[in-house]
Design a protein around this motif. Structure first.
Motif, PDB file in Angstrom:
ATOM      1  N   VAL A  43      -0.815  -3.405 -14.773  1.00  0.00           N
ATOM      2  CA  VAL A  43      -2.272  -3.317 -14.741  1.00  0.00           C
ATOM      3  C   VAL A  43      -2.784  -4.516 -13.957  1.00  0.00           C
ATOM      4  O   VAL A  43      -2.472  -5.662 -14.277  1.00  0.00           O
ATOM      5  N   VAL A  44      -3.556  -4.234 -12.908  1.00  0.00           N
ATOM      6  CA  VAL A  44      -4.061  -5.266 -12.012  1.00  0.00           C
ATOM      7  C   VAL A  44      -5.581  -5.235 -12.059  1.00  0.00           C
ATOM      8  O   VAL A  44      -6.195  -4.175 -11.949  1.00  0.00           O
ATOM      9  N   SER A  45      -6.187  -6.417 -12.230  1.00  0.00           N
ATOM     10  CA  SER A  45      -7.646  -6.510 -12.300  1.00  0.00           C
ATOM     11  C   SER A  45      -8.160  -7.524 -11.293  1.00  0.00           C
ATOM     12  O   SER A  45      -7.490  -8.513 -10.987  1.00  0.00           O
ATOM     13  N   GLY A  46      -9.373  -7.269 -10.817  1.00  0.00           N
ATOM     14  CA  GLY A  46     -10.028  -8.179  -9.892  1.00  0.00           C
ATOM     15  C   GLY A  46     -11.525  -7.924  -9.890  1.00  0.00           C
ATOM     16  O   GLY A  46     -11.990  -6.901 -10.400  1.00  0.00           O
ATOM     17  N   ALA A  47     -12.263  -8.854  -9.335  1.00  0.00           N
ATOM     18  CA  ALA A  47     -13.721  -8.735  -9.290  1.00  0.00           C
ATOM     19  C   ALA A  47     -14.148  -7.531  -8.443  1.00  0.00           C
ATOM     20  O   ALA A  47     -15.125  -6.859  -8.755  1.00  0.00           O
ATOM     21  N   ASP A  48     -13.408  -7.265  -7.387  1.00  0.00           N
ATOM     22  CA  ASP A  48     -13.698  -6.142  -6.496  1.00  0.00           C
ATOM     23  C   ASP A  48     -12.499  -5.205  -6.456  1.00  0.00           C
ATOM     24  O   ASP A  48     -11.448  -5.506  -7.021  1.00  0.00           O
ATOM     25  N   ALA A  49     -12.652  -4.103  -5.756  1.00  0.00           N
ATOM     26  CA  ALA A  49     -11.537  -3.162  -5.619  1.00  0.00           C
ATOM     27  C   ALA A  49     -10.363  -3.857  -4.939  1.00  0.00           C
ATOM     28  O   ALA A  49     -10.547  -4.648  -4.024  1.00  0.00           O
ATOM     29  N   ILE A  50      -9.171  -3.554  -5.403  1.00  0.00           N
ATOM     30  CA  ILE A  50      -7.960  -4.154  -4.866  1.00  0.00           C
ATOM     31  C   ILE A  50      -7.227  -3.104  -4.039  1.00  0.00           C
ATOM     32  O   ILE A  50      -7.145  -1.939  -4.432  1.00  0.00           O
ATOM     33  N   ASP A  51      -6.706  -3.516  -2.908  1.00  0.00           N
ATOM     34  CA  ASP A  51      -6.020  -2.625  -1.986  1.00  0.00           C
ATOM     35  C   ASP A  51      -4.731  -2.078  -2.625  1.00  0.00           C
ATOM     36  O   ASP A  51      -3.778  -2.819  -2.862  1.00  0.00           O
ATOM     37  N   ASP A  52      -4.723  -0.786  -2.915  1.00  0.00           N
ATOM     38  CA  ASP A  52      -3.554  -0.133  -3.525  1.00  0.00           C
ATOM     39  C   ASP A  52      -2.299  -0.331  -2.695  1.00  0.00           C
ATOM     40  O   ASP A  52      -1.225  -0.607  -3.235  1.00  0.00           O
ATOM     41  N   GLU A  53      -2.428  -0.174  -1.393  1.00  0.00           N
ATOM     42  CA  GLU A  53      -1.258  -0.295  -0.526  1.00  0.00           C
ATOM     43  C   GLU A  53      -0.661  -1.700  -0.594  1.00  0.00           C
ATOM     44  O   GLU A  53       0.562  -1.862  -0.565  1.00  0.00           O
ATOM     45  N   ALA A  54      -1.509  -2.708  -0.722  1.00  0.00           N
ATOM     46  CA  ALA A  54      -1.021  -4.086  -0.822  1.00  0.00           C
ATOM     47  C   ALA A  54      -0.290  -4.303  -2.139  1.00  0.00           C
ATOM     48  O   ALA A  54       0.745  -4.977  -2.181  1.00  0.00           O
ATOM     49  N   VAL A  55      -0.806  -3.724  -3.217  1.00  0.00           N
ATOM     50  CA  VAL A  55      -0.141  -3.850  -4.524  1.00  0.00           C
ATOM     51  C   VAL A  55       1.199  -3.128  -4.489  1.00  0.00           C
ATOM     52  O   VAL A  55       2.230  -3.670  -4.919  1.00  0.00           O
ATOM     53  N   LEU A  56       1.221  -1.918  -3.955  1.00  0.00           N
ATOM     54  CA  LEU A  56       2.469  -1.153  -3.880  1.00  0.00           C
ATOM     55  C   LEU A  56       3.488  -1.859  -2.992  1.00  0.00           C
ATOM     56  O   LEU A  56       4.686  -1.876  -3.306  1.00  0.00           O
ATOM     57  N   ALA A  57       3.034  -2.478  -1.912  1.00  0.00           N
ATOM     58  CA  ALA A  57       3.933  -3.225  -1.032  1.00  0.00           C
ATOM     59  C   ALA A  57       4.491  -4.454  -1.750  1.00  0.00           C
ATOM     60  O   ALA A  57       5.670  -4.790  -1.588  1.00  0.00           O
ATOM     61  N   ALA A  58       3.665  -5.106  -2.560  1.00  0.00           N
ATOM     62  CA  ALA A  58       4.117  -6.278  -3.316  1.00  0.00           C
ATOM     63  C   ALA A  58       5.168  -5.877  -4.346  1.00  0.00           C
ATOM     64  O   ALA A  58       6.170  -6.576  -4.528  1.00  0.00           O
ATOM     65  N   VAL A  59       4.963  -4.755  -5.010  1.00  0.00           N
ATOM     66  CA  VAL A  59       5.941  -4.259  -5.982  1.00  0.00           C
ATOM     67  C   VAL A  59       7.250  -3.932  -5.263  1.00  0.00           C
ATOM     68  O   VAL A  59       8.340  -4.271  -5.743  1.00  0.00           O
ATOM     69  N   ALA A  60       7.153  -3.311  -4.096  1.00  0.00           N
ATOM     70  CA  ALA A  60       8.347  -2.987  -3.310  1.00  0.00           C
ATOM     71  C   ALA A  60       9.065  -4.261  -2.866  1.00  0.00           C
ATOM     72  O   ALA A  60      10.301  -4.321  -2.877  1.00  0.00           O
ATOM     73  N   GLU A  61       8.308  -5.279  -2.504  1.00  0.00           N
ATOM     74  CA  GLU A  61       8.899  -6.560  -2.100  1.00  0.00           C
ATOM     75  C   GLU A  61       9.698  -7.180  -3.246  1.00  0.00           C
ATOM     76  O   GLU A  61      10.717  -7.836  -3.033  1.00  0.00           O
ATOM     77  N   ALA A  62       9.239  -6.930  -4.475  1.00  0.00           N
ATOM     78  CA  ALA A  62       9.945  -7.431  -5.657  1.00  0.00           C
ATOM     79  C   ALA A  62      11.184  -6.588  -5.962  1.00  0.00           C
ATOM     80  O   ALA A  62      11.993  -6.957  -6.811  1.00  0.00           O
ATOM     81  N   GLY A  63      11.314  -5.430  -5.292  1.00  0.00           N
ATOM     82  CA  GLY A  63      12.496  -4.607  -5.473  1.00  0.00           C
ATOM     83  C   GLY A  63      12.309  -3.391  -6.367  1.00  0.00           C
ATOM     84  O   GLY A  63      13.291  -2.804  -6.825  1.00  0.00           O
ATOM     85  N   TYR A  64      11.056  -2.992  -6.582  1.00  0.00           N
ATOM     86  CA  TYR A  64      10.770  -1.873  -7.476  1.00  0.00           C
ATOM     87  C   TYR A  64       9.869  -0.876  -6.765  1.00  0.00           C
ATOM     88  O   TYR A  64       9.334  -1.154  -5.698  1.00  0.00           O
ATOM     89  N   SER A  65       9.663   0.280  -7.373  1.00  0.00           N
ATOM     90  CA  SER A  65       8.729   1.246  -6.814  1.00  0.00           C
ATOM     91  C   SER A  65       7.654   1.537  -7.847  1.00  0.00           C
ATOM     92  O   SER A  65       7.889   1.412  -9.054  1.00  0.00           O
ATOM     93  N   ALA A  66       6.487   1.905  -7.358  1.00  0.00           N
ATOM     94  CA  ALA A  66       5.357   2.144  -8.252  1.00  0.00           C
ATOM     95  C   ALA A  66       4.467   3.236  -7.694  1.00  0.00           C
ATOM     96  O   ALA A  66       4.462   3.496  -6.494  1.00  0.00           O
ATOM     97  N   VAL A  67       3.727   3.880  -8.599  1.00  0.00           N
ATOM     98  CA  VAL A  67       2.694   4.843  -8.217  1.00  0.00           C
ATOM     99  C   VAL A  67       1.463   4.540  -9.063  1.00  0.00           C
ATOM    100  O   VAL A  67       1.567   4.085 -10.197  1.00  0.00           O
ATOM    101  N   ARG A  68       0.318   4.778  -8.477  1.00  0.00           N
ATOM    102  CA  ARG A  68      -0.937   4.579  -9.203  1.00  0.00           C
ATOM    103  C   ARG A  68      -1.120   5.707 -10.211  1.00  0.00           C
ATOM    104  O   ARG A  68      -0.825   6.858  -9.919  1.00  0.00           O
ATOM    105  N   VAL A  69      -1.595   5.352 -11.406  1.00  0.00           N
ATOM    106  CA  VAL A  69      -1.874   6.374 -12.427  1.00  0.00           C
ATOM    107  C   VAL A  69      -3.334   6.409 -12.744  1.00  0.00           C
ATOM    108  O   VAL A  69      -4.074   5.539 -12.438  1.00  0.00           O
TER     109      VAL A  69
END
Length: 69
Positions: A43-69
């Motif tokens: 769960v990611v929170s911020g004052a404004d909308a957060i770029d989904d692609e950037a979050v998914l890329a960060a998760v991939a960089e950590a070695g995992y895969s993710a999808v938005r729910v």
């Protein structure tokens, strides 16, 4: 505050959580991160909308895969 939830696959321990947390923390606009290997949720929170692609890329960089729910 905008909150977005993701389902992450491949997490098995606290180290997995820490790896994801460190990568996602570098995404612009992220103020709070909650991640659980037990539920597979990120769960990611911020004052404004957060770029989904950037979050998914960060998760991939950590070695995992993710999808938005």
């Amino acid at each position: 505050m905008t909150t977005t939830e993701y389902q992450v696959t491949g997490m098995t321990c606290g180290h997995c959580e820490m790896s994801i947390r460190e990568e996602v923390a570098e995404v612009a606009g992220v103020d709070d991160i909650q991640v659980s290997h037990q539920t597979g949720r990120l769960v990611v929170s911020g004052a404004d909308a957060i770029d989904d692609e950037a979050v998914l890329a960060a998760v991939a960089e950590a070695g995992y895969s993710a999808v938005r729910v």
